[in-house]
Design a protein around this motif. Structure first.
Motif, PDB file in Angstrom:
ATOM      1  N   ALA A  64      -3.262  35.768 -12.793  1.00  9.62           N
ATOM      2  CA  ALA A  64      -3.247  37.172 -12.373  1.00  9.62           C
ATOM      3  C   ALA A  64      -2.985  37.280 -10.872  1.00  9.62           C
ATOM      4  N   GLU A  65      -3.656  36.466 -10.079  1.00  7.25           N
ATOM      5  CA  GLU A  65      -3.457  36.510  -8.629  1.00  7.25           C
ATOM      6  C   GLU A  65      -2.129  35.894  -8.228  1.00  7.25           C
ATOM      7  N   LEU A  66      -1.785  34.751  -8.842  1.00  6.72           N
ATOM      8  CA  LEU A  66      -0.559  34.049  -8.447  1.00  6.72           C
ATOM      9  C   LEU A  66       0.695  34.822  -8.835  1.00  6.72           C
ATOM     10  N   SER A  67       0.634  35.614  -9.902  1.00 10.00           N
ATOM     11  CA  SER A  67       1.817  36.359 -10.336  1.00 10.00           C
ATOM     12  C   SER A  67       2.224  37.436  -9.326  1.00 10.00           C
ATOM     13  N   GLU A  68       1.333  37.786  -8.431  1.00  5.32           N
ATOM     14  CA  GLU A  68       1.696  38.729  -7.372  1.00  5.32           C
ATOM     15  C   GLU A  68       2.575  38.064  -6.315  1.00  5.32           C
ATOM     16  N   TYR A  69       2.572  36.738  -6.311  1.00  6.26           N
ATOM     17  CA  TYR A  69       3.292  35.991  -5.271  1.00  6.26           C
ATOM     18  C   TYR A  69       4.408  35.106  -5.831  1.00  6.26           C
ATOM     19  N   TYR A  70       4.333  34.742  -7.116  1.00 10.39           N
ATOM     20  CA  TYR A  70       5.254  33.765  -7.691  1.00 10.39           C
ATOM     21  C   TYR A  70       5.801  34.238  -9.038  1.00 10.39           C
ATOM     22  N   LEU A  71       6.914  33.605  -9.435  1.00 17.37           N
ATOM     23  CA  LEU A  71       7.495  33.800 -10.757  1.00 17.37           C
ATOM     24  C   LEU A  71       7.227  32.551 -11.587  1.00 17.37           C
ATOM     25  N   PHE A  72       6.644  32.732 -12.764  1.00 15.58           N
ATOM     26  CA  PHE A  72       6.403  31.610 -13.671  1.00 15.58           C
ATOM     27  C   PHE A  72       6.163  32.171 -15.067  1.00 15.58           C
ATOM     28  N   LEU A  73       6.210  31.295 -16.065  1.00 12.89           N
ATOM     29  CA  LEU A  73       6.057  31.736 -17.450  1.00 12.89           C
ATOM     30  C   LEU A  73       5.227  30.719 -18.218  1.00 12.89           C
ATOM     31  N   TYR A  74       4.057  31.165 -18.688  1.00 18.70           N
ATOM     32  CA  TYR A  74       3.169  30.308 -19.463  1.00 18.70           C
ATOM     33  C   TYR A  74       2.669  31.051 -20.698  1.00 18.70           C
ATOM     34  N   PRO A  75       2.270  30.307 -21.728  1.00 14.81           N
ATOM     35  CA  PRO A  75       1.606  30.936 -22.872  1.00 14.81           C
ATOM     36  C   PRO A  75       0.179  31.341 -22.502  1.00 14.81           C
ATOM     37  N   GLU A  76      -0.565  31.843 -23.448  1.00 10.24           N
ATOM     38  CA  GLU A  76      -1.947  32.265 -23.198  1.00 10.24           C
ATOM     39  C   GLU A  76      -2.779  31.101 -22.661  1.00 10.24           C
ATOM     40  N   HIS A  77      -3.714  31.428 -21.769  1.00  9.11           N
ATOM     41  CA  HIS A  77      -4.537  30.380 -21.151  1.00  9.11           C
ATOM     42  C   HIS A  77      -5.350  29.622 -22.199  1.00  9.11           C
ATOM     43  N   SER A  78      -5.849  30.331 -23.197  1.00  2.50           N
ATOM     44  CA  SER A  78      -6.652  29.670 -24.241  1.00  2.50           C
ATOM     45  C   SER A  78      -5.823  28.629 -24.988  1.00  2.50           C
ATOM     46  N   LEU A  79      -4.527  28.882 -25.186  1.00  2.00           N
ATOM     47  CA  LEU A  79      -3.668  27.925 -25.869  1.00  2.00           C
ATOM     48  C   LEU A  79      -3.453  26.691 -25.001  1.00  2.00           C
ATOM     49  N   ILE A  80      -3.250  26.891 -23.701  1.00  2.00           N
ATOM     50  CA  ILE A  80      -3.096  25.753 -22.792  1.00  2.00           C
ATOM     51  C   ILE A  80      -4.338  24.872 -22.839  1.00  2.00           C
ATOM     52  N   GLU A  81      -5.501  25.481 -22.810  1.00  2.00           N
ATOM     53  CA  GLU A  81      -6.748  24.703 -22.877  1.00  2.00           C
ATOM     54  C   GLU A  81      -6.840  23.943 -24.194  1.00  2.00           C
ATOM     55  N   ASP A  82      -6.441  24.580 -25.294  1.00  2.00           N
ATOM     56  CA  ASP A  82      -6.490  23.914 -26.595  1.00  2.00           C
ATOM     57  C   ASP A  82      -5.570  22.705 -26.638  1.00  2.00           C
ATOM     58  N   LEU A  83      -4.388  22.812 -26.046  1.00  2.00           N
ATOM     59  CA  LEU A  83      -3.413  21.722 -26.110  1.00  2.00           C
ATOM     60  C   LEU A  83      -3.807  20.543 -25.236  1.00  2.00           C
ATOM     61  N   LEU A  84      -4.623  20.770 -24.225  1.00  2.00           N
ATOM     62  CA  LEU A  84      -5.100  19.673 -23.381  1.00  2.00           C
ATOM     63  C   LEU A  84      -6.383  19.054 -23.931  1.00  2.00           C
ATOM     64  N   ASP A  85      -6.926  19.629 -24.992  1.00  2.00           N
ATOM     65  CA  ASP A  85      -8.122  19.135 -25.652  1.00  2.00           C
ATOM     66  C   ASP A  85      -7.688  18.499 -26.975  1.00  2.00           C
ATOM     67  N   LYS A  86      -7.789  17.170 -27.092  1.00  2.00           N
ATOM     68  CA  LYS A  86      -7.270  16.497 -28.279  1.00  2.00           C
ATOM     69  C   LYS A  86      -8.027  16.889 -29.547  1.00  2.00           C
ATOM     70  N   LYS A  87      -9.269  17.303 -29.410  1.00  2.00           N
ATOM     71  CA  LYS A  87      -9.994  17.797 -30.582  1.00  2.00           C
ATOM     72  C   LYS A  87      -9.332  19.058 -31.116  1.00  2.00           C
ATOM     73  N   LYS A  88      -9.041  19.983 -30.217  1.00  2.00           N
ATOM     74  CA  LYS A  88      -8.460  21.252 -30.640  1.00  2.00           C
ATOM     75  C   LYS A  88      -7.002  21.079 -31.069  1.00  2.00           C
ATOM     76  N   THR A  89      -6.296  20.133 -30.447  1.00  2.00           N
ATOM     77  CA  THR A  89      -4.936  19.833 -30.900  1.00  2.00           C
ATOM     78  C   THR A  89      -4.966  19.296 -32.324  1.00  2.00           C
ATOM     79  N   TYR A  90      -5.957  18.453 -32.614  1.00  2.00           N
ATOM     80  CA  TYR A  90      -6.107  17.927 -33.973  1.00  2.00           C
ATOM     81  C   TYR A  90      -6.414  19.063 -34.956  1.00  2.00           C
ATOM     82  N   ASP A  91      -7.249  20.002 -34.522  1.00  2.00           N
ATOM     83  CA  ASP A  91      -7.549  21.165 -35.368  1.00  2.00           C
ATOM     84  C   ASP A  91      -6.281  21.973 -35.661  1.00  2.00           C
ATOM     85  N   LEU A  92      -5.413  22.110 -34.638  1.00  2.00           N
ATOM     86  CA  LEU A  92      -4.140  22.808 -34.852  1.00  2.00           C
ATOM     87  C   LEU A  92      -3.275  22.068 -35.867  1.00  2.00           C
ATOM     88  N   ALA A  93      -3.270  20.733 -35.752  1.00  2.00           N
ATOM     89  CA  ALA A  93      -2.486  19.936 -36.700  1.00  2.00           C
ATOM     90  C   ALA A  93      -2.982  20.158 -38.131  1.00  2.00           C
TER      91      ALA A  93
END
Length: 390
Positions: free
Chosen positions: A94-123
């Motif tokens: 929210a703060e960085l988007s006032e200064y920069y251009l970037f494109l990411y998915p939802e923060h909760s999804l990023i956290e899930d993908l960096l957590d191998k337990k949750k990645t396994y749950d997605l699988a």
């Protein structure tokens, strides 16, 4: 000339690849990393400097990046080449988007993908084949896993980017139950662990499918590749890879990324199990990956397409690639060759054959020699120290 500068957070080979892709198109690039990586990766094609750590100095890094951005007339495009920076940018989007251009998915999804337990749950949720996996928190669960396991197996951290701050390994090979019971409490001090079956097959059974989706989940870039060699040879990252369209990967990977809502740049790694021929999920990364610099030389330039899209350039979709282009991280390829040669898995002839045909080097560049020199020196020095210990 492009009016928007680019800011790259990461000076590993991943970040240097982004710098090269953009700077050679006339884009002004500013690159930052913490002190250690900065000293090894500084590039002459970008204005480089040390920045605060995204792990231990979040507020300082946020202030630093705001200070960088206000110097420019146009918002910079912000790139991240490492998980730590991705999490930081996403957390403060929210703060960085006032200064920069970037494109990411939802923060909760990023956290899930960096957590191998949750990645396994997605699988499991999407019926994606994966290695047999055990989550262990108690001695009883460890004994139950041992009863069901076939050895050798592998021990992996749930949060890889956190674990590697203490132990610089992606995974630990476990040969028997005695070793597992002995080392589990040692490694668990550095974070949660999972135990996983070891899928057989050499380095060439690893594949990746990468995609770039816009805000509306329209596919703008698509790429698939196959590993030839990785470093370290058993559990490592790419050392020698080749562009290769794998239609089956496209058919299973792209719909998954779209279903998850992985806008921006992402990559899935699979390993093809020779026992049943299935591509089994290894990981999903919501960012640029180490070997992305191959894409621009294979007709699909991820880094530049990302820049064009975010700056209103309306890039044409790049969905067809040139196959057979090789990406070589020279010092890692050489060290992997030495390891495989000792084990009787590779000859000098095999090593030299890896340089035939069209190729691109991870770091070797006449117009930017220092990242290559520093990385090569560092890798050889570390290899010498390891050999002395042995």
């Amino acid at each position: 000339m492009p009016s928007h500068p680019a800011v790259v957070l990461d000076l590993s080979a991943n970040g240097v690849g982004i710098i090269h892709a953009l700077a050679r198109r006339g884009i002004d690039v500013y690159a930052y990393d913490t002190k250690g990586p900065y000293s090894k990766g500084k590039s002459r094609l970008a204005s480089c400097a040390v920045c605060p750590s995204p792990l231990t100095e979040e507020k300082a890094l946020l202030t630093f990046l705001k200070g960088v951005a206000i110097k420019f007339d146009q918002k910079p495009v912000l790139y991240a080449g490492a998980d730590d920076y991705v999490v930081f940018i996403s957390k403060y989007r929210a703060e960085l988007s006032e200064y920069y251009l970037f494109l990411y998915p939802e923060h909760s999804l990023i956290e899930d993908l960096l957590d191998k337990k949750k990645t396994y749950d997605l699988a499991m949720k999407y019926s994606i084949p994966t290695a047999k996996t055990f989550f262990v928190e108690t001695d009883e669960q460890l004994d139950e896993a041992i009863f069901q396991l076939e050895f050798p197996c592998i021990l992996k951290p749930v949060f890889g980017h956190e674990f590697r701050k203490h132990i610089n390994k992606k995974a630990i090979k476990i040969h028997d139950a005695y070793q597992l019971k002995r080392v589990f409490p040692v490694y668990s001090k550095y974070g949660e662990l999972i135990i996983q079956e070891l899928i057989p097959g050499d380095n060439q059974t690893f594949y990746k499918v990468a995609a770039f989706f816009d805000d509306d989940m329209n596919l703008l870039s698509l790429f698939t590749l196959q590993k030839n060699h990785q470093f370290p040879a058993e559990f490592g990252t790419g050392a020698h890879i080749v562009s290769k369209r794998v239609p089956e990967l496209v058919d299973i990977g792209v719909p998954l990324l779209k279903e998850l809502g992985l806008k921006g740049v992402s990559m899935i790694e699979y390993k093809q199990d020779p026992r049943d021929g299935q591509f089994k999920l290894i990981e999903i990364n919501p960012r640029f990956w180490l070997t992305h610099s191959l894409t621009g030389h294979s007709g699909v330039d991820f880094a530049y397409s990302y820049y064009l899209y975010l700056t209103g350039g309306d890039p044409a979709p790049q969905l067809e690639q040139i196959d057979g282009v090789q990406w070589i991280y020279l010092v890692r390829y050489f060290l992997t060759f030495l390891e495989k040669r000792r084990n009787g898995e590779m000859t000098w002839k095999d090593f030299l054959r890896g340089f035939k045909g069209k190729k691109v080097y991870a770091l070797l560049a006449l117009d930017d020699p220092m990242p290559f020199i520093r990385s090569t020196t560092s890798h050889l020095w570390n290899a010498w120290k390891r050999n002395r210990k042995e």
